[in-house]
Design a protein around this motif. Structure first.
Motif, PDB file in Angstrom:
ATOM      1  N   GLY A  52       0.833  -1.200   0.000  1.00 46.30           N
ATOM      2  CA  GLY A  52       0.000   0.000   0.000  1.00 46.30           C
ATOM      3  C   GLY A  52       0.866   1.248   0.000  1.00 46.30           C
ATOM      4  N   GLN A  53       1.933   1.209   0.799  1.00 45.14           N
ATOM      5  CA  GLN A  53       2.880   2.328   0.794  1.00 45.14           C
ATOM      6  C   GLN A  53       3.550   2.463  -0.564  1.00 45.14           C
ATOM      7  N   HIS A  54       3.932   1.332  -1.149  1.00 41.10           N
ATOM      8  CA  HIS A  54       4.631   1.407  -2.435  1.00 41.10           C
ATOM      9  C   HIS A  54       3.700   1.860  -3.555  1.00 41.10           C
ATOM     10  N   HIS A  55       2.410   1.647  -3.404  1.00 40.04           N
ATOM     11  CA  HIS A  55       1.463   2.214  -4.362  1.00 40.04           C
ATOM     12  C   HIS A  55       1.564   3.739  -4.319  1.00 40.04           C
ATOM     13  N   SER A  56       1.599   4.296  -3.113  1.00 39.87           N
ATOM     14  CA  SER A  56       1.741   5.748  -2.962  1.00 39.87           C
ATOM     15  C   SER A  56       3.100   6.216  -3.464  1.00 39.87           C
ATOM     16  N   TYR A  57       4.152   5.468  -3.082  1.00 38.26           N
ATOM     17  CA  TYR A  57       5.497   5.855  -3.510  1.00 38.26           C
ATOM     18  C   TYR A  57       5.587   5.913  -5.035  1.00 38.26           C
ATOM     19  N   ALA A  58       5.040   4.890  -5.689  1.00 30.92           N
ATOM     20  CA  ALA A  58       5.147   4.819  -7.149  1.00 30.92           C
ATOM     21  C   ALA A  58       4.331   5.918  -7.819  1.00 30.92           C
ATOM     22  N   MET A  59       3.173   6.253  -7.246  1.00 32.08           N
ATOM     23  CA  MET A  59       2.379   7.355  -7.800  1.00 32.08           C
ATOM     24  C   MET A  59       3.162   8.661  -7.739  1.00 32.08           C
ATOM     25  N   HIS A  60       3.771   8.919  -6.593  1.00 35.16           N
ATOM     26  CA  HIS A  60       4.554  10.144  -6.454  1.00 35.16           C
ATOM     27  C   HIS A  60       5.792  10.111  -7.350  1.00 35.16           C
ATOM     28  N   LEU A  61       6.394   8.944  -7.479  1.00 32.92           N
ATOM     29  CA  LEU A  61       7.582   8.821  -8.318  1.00 32.92           C
ATOM     30  C   LEU A  61       7.247   9.141  -9.768  1.00 32.92           C
ATOM     31  N   ALA A  62       6.161   8.578 -10.270  1.00 34.50           N
ATOM     32  CA  ALA A  62       5.754   8.877 -11.648  1.00 34.50           C
ATOM     33  C   ALA A  62       5.484  10.369 -11.807  1.00 34.50           C
ATOM     34  N   GLY A  63       4.902  10.973 -10.777  1.00 39.05           N
ATOM     35  CA  GLY A  63       4.608  12.400 -10.835  1.00 39.05           C
ATOM     36  C   GLY A  63       5.843  13.275 -10.870  1.00 39.05           C
ATOM     37  N   GLU A  64       6.963  12.767 -10.370  1.00 33.17           N
ATOM     38  CA  GLU A  64       8.205  13.544 -10.396  1.00 33.17           C
ATOM     39  C   GLU A  64       8.809  13.605 -11.791  1.00 33.17           C
ATOM     40  N   THR A  65       8.482  12.653 -12.641  1.00 30.14           N
ATOM     41  CA  THR A  65       9.034  12.637 -13.991  1.00 30.14           C
ATOM     42  C   THR A  65       8.235  13.561 -14.894  1.00 30.14           C
ATOM     43  N   THR A  66       8.784  13.862 -16.061  1.00 25.36           N
ATOM     44  CA  THR A  66       8.049  14.690 -17.021  1.00 25.36           C
ATOM     45  C   THR A  66       6.934  13.898 -17.688  1.00 25.36           C
ATOM     46  N   VAL A  67       6.996  12.575 -17.612  1.00 19.99           N
ATOM     47  CA  VAL A  67       5.962  11.732 -18.224  1.00 19.99           C
ATOM     48  C   VAL A  67       4.700  11.736 -17.375  1.00 19.99           C
ATOM     49  N   GLY A  68       4.873  11.617 -16.053  1.00 16.55           N
ATOM     50  CA  GLY A  68       3.739  11.626 -15.147  1.00 16.55           C
ATOM     51  C   GLY A  68       3.061  10.275 -15.031  1.00 16.55           C
ATOM     52  N   LEU A  69       1.939  10.274 -14.338  1.00 18.80           N
ATOM     53  CA  LEU A  69       1.214   9.031 -14.099  1.00 18.80           C
ATOM     54  C   LEU A  69       0.161   8.772 -15.164  1.00 18.80           C
ATOM     55  N   LEU A  70      -0.453   9.831 -15.670  1.00 17.75           N
ATOM     56  CA  LEU A  70      -1.498   9.663 -16.670  1.00 17.75           C
ATOM     57  C   LEU A  70      -0.893   9.542 -18.063  1.00 17.75           C
TER      58      LEU A  70
END
Length: 504
Positions: free
Chosen positions: A460-478
């Motif tokens: 559950g924590q890593h779900h949050s971590y990965a969401m934030h990690l994707a958001g740090e990149t220029t690609v993003g989560l969506l």
């Protein structure tokens, strides 16, 4: 004929007026590059050298490359003949890094990318090296704002008003078309400039004309997240003026616990309620700083609700801005849960004496081969290629495990993929690879129902971590459709395909 940009570059380098030889070298360099006066960013004079050869040169910097034109030297027994000027074109993509140093005089070292050779520029004057270094550094990064529109920060508010009026008068009603118009109308400019702020604010106004499906406001978001424009102190007056309009229109009021995204995660700054509170707090902070007559009113409106949102939404910058106004709630540092605390993972591995012992006895031969291939890959994660390979091996092993494999192995592989995605980003800064791995982690954990769960379990924590990690990149989560501009949720397919190939 020396053009205006070339002349300006020569003047900055203290090479004006140029000698006839310098003129000829510049013209030769531009001709070889197929460039003209408009392409010139900077010109300097330095000794260009590799490990095997070099010479005094006139160097021309453009958006795509630097061109060193080596000055002719005397040749022949009697030194009566001049050699032909040598022209060396080095594209920015052929350089991996550059370093300024005084160890061998005033020099700039250029580290070649791949098989491209290293070289250096040695300057007669340290001042000229110090002037040229940030220019070539910016050009290497693709940042050309120093050669674009230059505005005086002291006139920030007046410039904002002037540009904003022009944007409104343009009659453009679409944010994307507005940005394209600005790019065509003006020279390159810094996003944090008054023009950048005016463009962002007008774009937010246009976005707000269409009601958001998430009940969010682009204008509120601009005030709630004032960076990078707040770096200019003069912009704070604009934030008060613009934020005050939103406040008076009732757009910054409660409830502040209103969600926009049903992610299962705690409230975040991107949700509609917290965004309104953050905008109100920034309005109050800037008004307090400027001793605005309504500062007390804004502070009083925000103060009763400081505990209505998670303390994590208050950024360090906002905490600093409120330091002499009121104490903000301190965020509780969540304990990071070890993957071994998952009961199903604990059945197949456990830490012991500083190492992890794995039990593969419940795996069939094929499943065991996938798992062992992944475990072996962990020995190479200190290198970029090895780290990516290990992450993809985790993805591949997860996708290939049979239904008979213990669930603990699947969880462990997702955990390692998440950890390695962070490693790829933090250590190697690989944007696309990080985003694809993080998207796969989010999709996979969600599909299995292992998260989100309010960070109450390791995955559950890593779900949050990965969401934030994707958001740090220029690609993003969506995933953004390049033709329609519409966003959709990721599928993780690109990471799966890369895992099949063993590389992105």
């Amino acid at each position: 004929m020396i053009g205006p940009k070339t002349e300006a570059a020569l003047q900055r380098a203290d090479l004006w007026p140029p000698s006839s030889e310098t003129r000829e070298l510049i013209q030769l360099g531009l001709m070889r590059m197929g460039a003209g006066d408009d392409d010139v960013l900077e010109i300097t004079r330095a000794f260009w050298r590799t490990e095997t050869h070099g010479g005094q040169s006139v160097l021309i910097l453009t958006r795509t490359q630097q061109c060193a034109v080596l000055e002719p030297v005397s040749v022949g027994v009697l030194r009566r003949r001049k050699s032909r000027p040598a022209v060396l074109q080095i594209k920015h993509t052929q350089v991996r890094d550059l370093i300024d140093s005084n160890d061998e005089g005033a020099v700039i070292f250029f580290v070649g990318a791949g098989e491209n050779p290293d070289f250096l520029l040695a300057f007669d004057r340290t001042a000229e090296r110090d002037r040229f270094y940030p220019c070539v550094f910016a050009a290497q990064r693709g940042d050309f704002t120093r050669w674009g529109l230059q505005l005086d920060p002291a006139h920030y508010v007046a410039d904002f008003d002037r540009f904003y009026a022009e944007l409104v008068a343009s009659g453009i009603e679409d944010r994307r078309a507005l940005s394209q118009w600005v790019e065509a109308q003006y020279e390159e400019h810094a996003i944090e400039s008054a023009l950048g702020f005016a463009t962002a604010w007008r774009g937010a106004e246009l976005d707000d004309r269409t009601p958001s499906r998430w009940n969010t406001s682009a204008r509120v978001g601009r005030i709630a997240q004032p960076a990078p424009w707040d770096h200019h102190p003069q912009s704070h007056r604009l934030f008060v003026r613009l934020g005050e309009q939103l406040y008076d229109d009732g757009l910054l009021g409660p409830p502040y616990d209103e969600r926009s995204f049903d992610t299962g995660e705690p409230l975040s700054s991107g949700d509609a309620g917290p965004a309104r509170l953050l905008a109100l707090m920034w309005l109050a902070a800037f008004a307090h700083e400027l001793r605005d007559h309504r500062a007390t009113e804004f502070i009083g409106a925000a103060r009763p609700y400081l505990r209505s949102v998670p303390a994590q939404v208050f950024s360090g910058a906002l905490r600093t801005a409120w330091a002499d106004i009121a104490s903000l709630p301190d965020p509780e540092e969540p304990r990071e849960l070890e993957i071994w605390e998952d009961t199903e993972v604990a059945m197949i591995c456990k830490p012991q004496d500083g190492a992890v012992r794995y039990d593969t006895s419940a795996l069939g031969p094929v499943d065991r081969a996938h798992v062992e291939r992944f475990l072996q890959s962990l020995s190479t994660i200190d290198e970029q290629a090895g780290c990516i390979a290990a992450a993809l091996a985790a993805v591949n092993a997860y996708e290939e495990l049979s239904p008979l494999a213990p669930v603990g192995w699947r969880k462990l592989l997702v955990y390692h993929a998440s950890e390695l995605a962070h490693h790829v980003w933090r250590r190697f800064g690989l944007d696309h690879e990080t985003a694809m791995l993080a998207q796969w982690v989010v999709v996979t954990i969600g599909a299995q129902g292992w998260g989100p769960d309010g960070n109450s379990s390791p995955l559950g924590q890593h779900h949050s971590y990965a969401m934030h990690l994707a958001g740090e990149t220029t690609v993003g989560l969506l995933v953004i459709d390049p033709e329609t501009g519409r966003a959709s949720v990721p599928t993780g397919d690109e990471a799966r395909r890369a895992a099949d190939r063993g590389a992105f």
